[in-house]
Design a protein around this motif. Structure first.
Motif, PDB file in Angstrom:
ATOM      1  N   ILE A  95      19.371   6.691 -70.063  1.00  0.00           N
ATOM      2  CA  ILE A  95      18.739   5.973 -71.170  1.00  0.00           C
ATOM      3  C   ILE A  95      18.411   4.536 -70.759  1.00  0.00           C
ATOM      4  O   ILE A  95      17.352   3.999 -71.096  1.00  0.00           O
ATOM      5  CB  ILE A  95      19.652   5.998 -72.415  1.00  0.00           C
ATOM      6  N   GLY A  96      19.313   3.927 -70.005  1.00  0.00           N
ATOM      7  CA  GLY A  96      19.056   2.575 -69.525  1.00  0.00           C
ATOM      8  C   GLY A  96      17.834   2.498 -68.633  1.00  0.00           C
ATOM      9  O   GLY A  96      16.996   1.599 -68.781  1.00  0.00           O
ATOM     10  N   LEU A  97      17.706   3.449 -67.742  1.00  0.00           N
ATOM     11  CA  LEU A  97      16.533   3.482 -66.869  1.00  0.00           C
ATOM     12  C   LEU A  97      15.266   3.712 -67.681  1.00  0.00           C
ATOM     13  O   LEU A  97      14.216   3.121 -67.430  1.00  0.00           O
ATOM     14  CB  LEU A  97      16.688   4.579 -65.816  1.00  0.00           C
ATOM     15  N   ARG A  98      15.378   4.597 -68.663  1.00  0.00           N
ATOM     16  CA  ARG A  98      14.233   4.891 -69.517  1.00  0.00           C
ATOM     17  C   ARG A  98      13.787   3.643 -70.280  1.00  0.00           C
ATOM     18  O   ARG A  98      12.602   3.284 -70.282  1.00  0.00           O
ATOM     19  CB  ARG A  98      14.609   5.999 -70.504  1.00  0.00           C
ATOM     20  N   TRP A 100      14.386   0.541 -69.626  1.00  0.00           N
ATOM     21  CA  TRP A 100      13.880  -0.491 -68.717  1.00  0.00           C
ATOM     22  C   TRP A 100      12.433  -0.172 -68.331  1.00  0.00           C
ATOM     23  O   TRP A 100      11.566  -1.044 -68.340  1.00  0.00           O
ATOM     24  CB  TRP A 100      14.773  -0.574 -67.484  1.00  0.00           C
ATOM     25  N   GLY A 101      12.190   1.088 -68.017  1.00  0.00           N
ATOM     26  CA  GLY A 101      10.835   1.503 -67.683  1.00  0.00           C
ATOM     27  C   GLY A 101       9.867   1.289 -68.835  1.00  0.00           C
ATOM     28  O   GLY A 101       8.755   0.794 -68.648  1.00  0.00           O
ATOM     29  N   GLU A 102      10.317   1.655 -70.035  1.00  0.00           N
ATOM     30  CA  GLU A 102       9.463   1.465 -71.209  1.00  0.00           C
ATOM     31  C   GLU A 102       9.105  -0.006 -71.396  1.00  0.00           C
ATOM     32  O   GLU A 102       7.980  -0.348 -71.749  1.00  0.00           O
ATOM     33  CB  GLU A 102      10.189   1.963 -72.470  1.00  0.00           C
ATOM     34  N   PHE A 104       8.982  -2.478 -69.143  1.00  0.00           N
ATOM     35  CA  PHE A 104       8.334  -3.253 -68.090  1.00  0.00           C
ATOM     36  C   PHE A 104       7.197  -2.546 -67.377  1.00  0.00           C
ATOM     37  O   PHE A 104       6.502  -3.164 -66.585  1.00  0.00           O
ATOM     38  CB  PHE A 104       9.363  -3.698 -67.056  1.00  0.00           C
ATOM     39  N   PHE A 105       7.013  -1.255 -67.615  1.00  0.00           N
ATOM     40  CA  PHE A 105       6.016  -0.551 -66.817  1.00  0.00           C
ATOM     41  C   PHE A 105       4.901   0.084 -67.633  1.00  0.00           C
ATOM     42  O   PHE A 105       4.108   0.848 -67.088  1.00  0.00           O
ATOM     43  CB  PHE A 105       6.678   0.516 -65.947  1.00  0.00           C
ATOM     44  N   TYR A 106       4.845  -0.207 -68.903  1.00  0.00           N
ATOM     45  CA  TYR A 106       3.781   0.372 -69.709  1.00  0.00           C
ATOM     46  C   TYR A 106       3.059  -0.725 -70.471  1.00  0.00           C
ATOM     47  O   TYR A 106       3.698  -1.628 -71.026  1.00  0.00           O
ATOM     48  CB  TYR A 106       4.341   1.406 -70.695  1.00  0.00           C
ATOM     49  N   GLY A 109       0.995   0.096 -76.088  1.00  0.00           N
ATOM     50  CA  GLY A 109       0.290   1.259 -76.599  1.00  0.00           C
ATOM     51  C   GLY A 109       0.025   2.358 -75.585  1.00  0.00           C
ATOM     52  O   GLY A 109      -0.493   3.406 -75.946  1.00  0.00           O
ATOM     53  N   GLU A 110       0.393   2.134 -74.321  1.00  0.00           N
ATOM     54  CA  GLU A 110       0.195   3.182 -73.318  1.00  0.00           C
ATOM     55  C   GLU A 110       1.158   4.347 -73.579  1.00  0.00           C
ATOM     56  O   GLU A 110       2.310   4.141 -73.965  1.00  0.00           O
ATOM     57  CB  GLU A 110       0.433   2.606 -71.921  1.00  0.00           C
ATOM     58  N   ALA A 111       0.618   5.547 -73.389  1.00  0.00           N
ATOM     59  CA  ALA A 111       1.401   6.737 -73.735  1.00  0.00           C
ATOM     60  C   ALA A 111       2.556   6.962 -72.773  1.00  0.00           C
ATOM     61  O   ALA A 111       2.434   6.771 -71.567  1.00  0.00           O
ATOM     62  CB  ALA A 111       0.494   7.965 -73.727  1.00  0.00           C
ATOM     63  N   HIS A 112       3.687   7.338 -73.305  1.00  0.00           N
ATOM     64  CA  HIS A 112       4.779   7.828 -72.476  1.00  0.00           C
ATOM     65  C   HIS A 112       5.708   8.663 -73.338  1.00  0.00           C
ATOM     66  O   HIS A 112       5.686   8.566 -74.566  1.00  0.00           O
ATOM     67  CB  HIS A 112       5.547   6.675 -71.841  1.00  0.00           C
ATOM     68  N   SER A 113       6.516   9.481 -72.676  1.00  0.00           N
ATOM     69  CA  SER A 113       7.460  10.286 -73.438  1.00  0.00           C
ATOM     70  C   SER A 113       8.488   9.373 -74.080  1.00  0.00           C
ATOM     71  O   SER A 113       8.676   8.230 -73.670  1.00  0.00           O
ATOM     72  CB  SER A 113       8.148  11.288 -72.510  1.00  0.00           C
TER      73      SER A 113
ATOM     74  N   GLU B  11       4.648  10.035 -66.121  1.00  0.00           N
ATOM     75  CA  GLU B  11       4.468   9.812 -67.554  1.00  0.00           C
ATOM     76  C   GLU B  11       5.819   9.528 -68.184  1.00  0.00           C
ATOM     77  O   GLU B  11       5.918   9.174 -69.340  1.00  0.00           O
ATOM     78  CB  GLU B  11       3.804  11.025 -68.215  1.00  0.00           C
ATOM     79  N   PRO B  13       9.194   7.258 -68.264  1.00  0.00           N
ATOM     80  CA  PRO B  13       9.660   5.922 -67.878  1.00  0.00           C
ATOM     81  C   PRO B  13      10.809   5.956 -66.878  1.00  0.00           C
ATOM     82  O   PRO B  13      10.945   5.029 -66.067  1.00  0.00           O
ATOM     83  CB  PRO B  13      10.130   5.323 -69.212  1.00  0.00           C
ATOM     84  N   VAL B  14      11.620   6.990 -66.921  1.00  0.00           N
ATOM     85  CA  VAL B  14      12.709   7.078 -65.950  1.00  0.00           C
ATOM     86  C   VAL B  14      12.138   7.173 -64.541  1.00  0.00           C
ATOM     87  O   VAL B  14      12.581   6.492 -63.608  1.00  0.00           O
ATOM     88  CB  VAL B  14      13.614   8.289 -66.244  1.00  0.00           C
ATOM     89  N   SER B  17      10.699   3.891 -63.379  1.00  0.00           N
ATOM     90  CA  SER B  17      11.771   2.965 -63.022  1.00  0.00           C
ATOM     91  C   SER B  17      12.293   3.258 -61.628  1.00  0.00           C
ATOM     92  O   SER B  17      12.447   2.343 -60.800  1.00  0.00           O
ATOM     93  CB  SER B  17      12.915   3.066 -64.031  1.00  0.00           C
ATOM     94  N   VAL B  93      21.893  -0.960 -66.785  1.00  0.00           N
ATOM     95  CA  VAL B  93      21.912   0.194 -65.872  1.00  0.00           C
ATOM     96  C   VAL B  93      23.034   0.036 -64.845  1.00  0.00           C
ATOM     97  O   VAL B  93      23.787   0.988 -64.576  1.00  0.00           O
ATOM     98  CB  VAL B  93      20.549   0.350 -65.172  1.00  0.00           C
ATOM     99  N   VAL B 145      10.560  13.604 -76.769  1.00  0.00           N
ATOM    100  CA  VAL B 145       9.259  14.124 -77.182  1.00  0.00           C
ATOM    101  C   VAL B 145       8.207  13.691 -76.172  1.00  0.00           C
ATOM    102  O   VAL B 145       8.323  12.645 -75.538  1.00  0.00           O
ATOM    103  CB  VAL B 145       8.873  13.653 -78.604  1.00  0.00           C
ATOM    104  N   ALA B 146       7.178  14.524 -76.043  1.00  0.00           N
ATOM    105  CA  ALA B 146       6.158  14.286 -75.016  1.00  0.00           C
ATOM    106  C   ALA B 146       5.366  13.012 -75.313  1.00  0.00           C
ATOM    107  O   ALA B 146       5.511  12.397 -76.365  1.00  0.00           O
ATOM    108  CB  ALA B 146       5.221  15.486 -74.932  1.00  0.00           C
ATOM    109  N   ALA B 147       4.524  12.679 -74.347  1.00  0.00           N
ATOM    110  CA  ALA B 147       3.778  11.407 -74.384  1.00  0.00           C
ATOM    111  C   ALA B 147       3.092  11.149 -75.719  1.00  0.00           C
ATOM    112  O   ALA B 147       2.423  12.016 -76.276  1.00  0.00           O
ATOM    113  CB  ALA B 147       2.745  11.401 -73.264  1.00  0.00           C
ATOM    114  N   GLN B 148       3.282   9.949 -76.237  1.00  0.00           N
ATOM    115  CA  GLN B 148       2.682   9.476 -77.486  1.00  0.00           C
ATOM    116  C   GLN B 148       2.106   8.090 -77.215  1.00  0.00           C
ATOM    117  O   GLN B 148       2.736   7.303 -76.541  1.00  0.00           O
ATOM    118  CB  GLN B 148       3.768   9.282 -78.553  1.00  0.00           C
ATOM    119  N   GLY B 150       1.470   4.325 -78.412  1.00  0.00           N
ATOM    120  CA  GLY B 150       2.096   3.422 -79.377  1.00  0.00           C
ATOM    121  C   GLY B 150       3.592   3.533 -79.439  1.00  0.00           C
ATOM    122  O   GLY B 150       4.211   3.150 -80.414  1.00  0.00           O
TER     123      GLY B 150
END
Lengths: 151, 151
Positions: A95-98, A100-102, A104-106, A109-113, B11, B13-14, B17, B93, B145-148, B150
Motif C-alpha cells: 500500500i505504501g508503494l502504491r 507513493w506511486g499515486e 508522484f508518478f501520475y 486525473g491520469e488513470a490508474h488502478s 498502469e 502505481p506499485v 514505484s 515504505v 479496481v481497474a484504471a479510473q 480522476g
DNA sequence: TCGTTATGGTTTTGAAATGAAACCAGTTGT
DNA sequence: ACAACTGGTTTCATTTCAAAACCATAACGA
C-alpha cells in the motif's frame, strides 16, 4: 540454489526484508496475490514475465515462507500459490508503494488502478508513521539506534 | 542508459514505484539517507557495495527525482546526495519493510537496529492501513479496481 | 478412448547486469 | 610540493536475466 547473502550483514531489518523478498518482480507477484491471483499461469499473464523467472521467484518466496503451495481451490489436480501470514504482513508495504506511486508518478486525473475500502468503496487513508502517543512522525522526528537486544 | 521499461504497462502505481526505485540496493541507499548519510563514500562504506553499482544507482535515483545533488554541507568542494520531497515520501515504505523484518526475521530478543520516536525515545506504532473512517483494514477488506480517471 | 489443448513448469542460449579490482582526476591535508 | 583522500570510471570475468524451445502431466472434447 537461492543466494542468501546479497545484503551482507543484515543487522538491519530492512536489509533482511529485502533479502527475503528478492527483487521488484517478487513485490509485483505479492501485489497480484493481494488482488486474488493464485495460479502460476495467472501470475505469468498478469505480469508478462518469463516463466523461468516467475518460477524462480515463486520458489524463492515459498522458501522464505512468504507463499505456500496449496491444492487448487477448483478441485483440479493443479496447485496454487497463496500468501502465508508472513506474506500478508507485507500489505502495508505494498500500500505504501502504491500511494507513493499515486502521489508522484501520475498527472492530475491520469488513470490508474485504485485500492478501496471494500465495505464503503472509499479511498484509503495515506499511510502515516506514528509514535506510540499517536503523533504523525516524519523522518526528522525519528532516530535509528544501533543493534540492541530485546528490541 | 537507464532502462525504463522493466515493468511494462505500469498502469499500476506499485509497478511505477518499483520501476523508479530500481532494486533493493536503492532502497538500502534510501534507508541510509533517512539515517543521515549523504556522501558517496559514506554510502559505499555503509552498504559495502561496489562503487560502480552505487554510482549507477545514485545516478538513477537522481534521474528519477528521488535524490538531488547539493554542495557539501561542510564547505568542501565535494557534493552530497540528499533526498528530495519525493524521496522523503518513501519513509512509510522503509518503515514498513523495517517492521515486517522485525516481526518475521528475528528471534525473540535477537539484536537489531531500532527506529524510535526521537522526542520520547519510544518505539513506533506498527503501520496500519486504514479506511477513510479510521478502521484498520486487512487485505481482505480492500478491493483493487481497474484504471479510473480522476483517482 | 483417443487426440487435442491447457497447465506448469525446465532447459538452452545469447544478451545484459553485477561486482571486484585497477585506474584516474581533482581535492584536501601536511 | 607531496601524499593521501574522495569520488568516481573502466575493464573484465562471472552471474543473472529473459526469450524461446521443449516437455510431462492434466483436463477437455468428440
Amino acid at each position: 540454489m537461492v543466494k542468501l547473502t546479497r545484503f551482507e550483514t543484515a543487522e538491519c531489518p530492512v536489509a533482511r526484508s529485502l533479502e527475503a523478498i528478492g527483487d521488484g518482480w517478487a513485490l509485483l507477484i505479492i501485489r497480484d496475490a493481494f488482488d486474488g491471483i493464485r495460479r502460476f499461469g495467472e501470475f505469468q499473464r498478469s505480469l508478462g514475465m518469463a516463466k523461468n523467472i516467475l518460477s524462480a521467484r515463486l520458489r524463492n518466496l515459498v522458501a522464505h515462507g512468504i507463499f505456500e503451495i496449496v491444492p487448487a481451490s477448483d478441485g483440479s489436480a493443479y496447485q496454487e500459490y497463496v500468501l502465508t501470514e508472513k506474506g500478508r504482513g507485507l500489505f502495508a508495504v505494498i500500500i505504501g508503494l502504491r500511494q507513493w506511486g499515486e502521489g508522484f508518478f501520475y498527472a492530475e486525473g491520469e488513470a490508474h488502478s485504485l485500492m478501496l475500502d471494500r465495505e464503503h468503496g472509499q479511498a484509503l487513508q495515506p499511510l502515516q508513521v506514528r509514535a506510540a502517543d499517536g503523533r504523525v512522525l516524519g523522518p526528522q522526528e525519528c532516530l535509528r539506534v544501533a543493534a540492541q537486544s530485546g528490541g
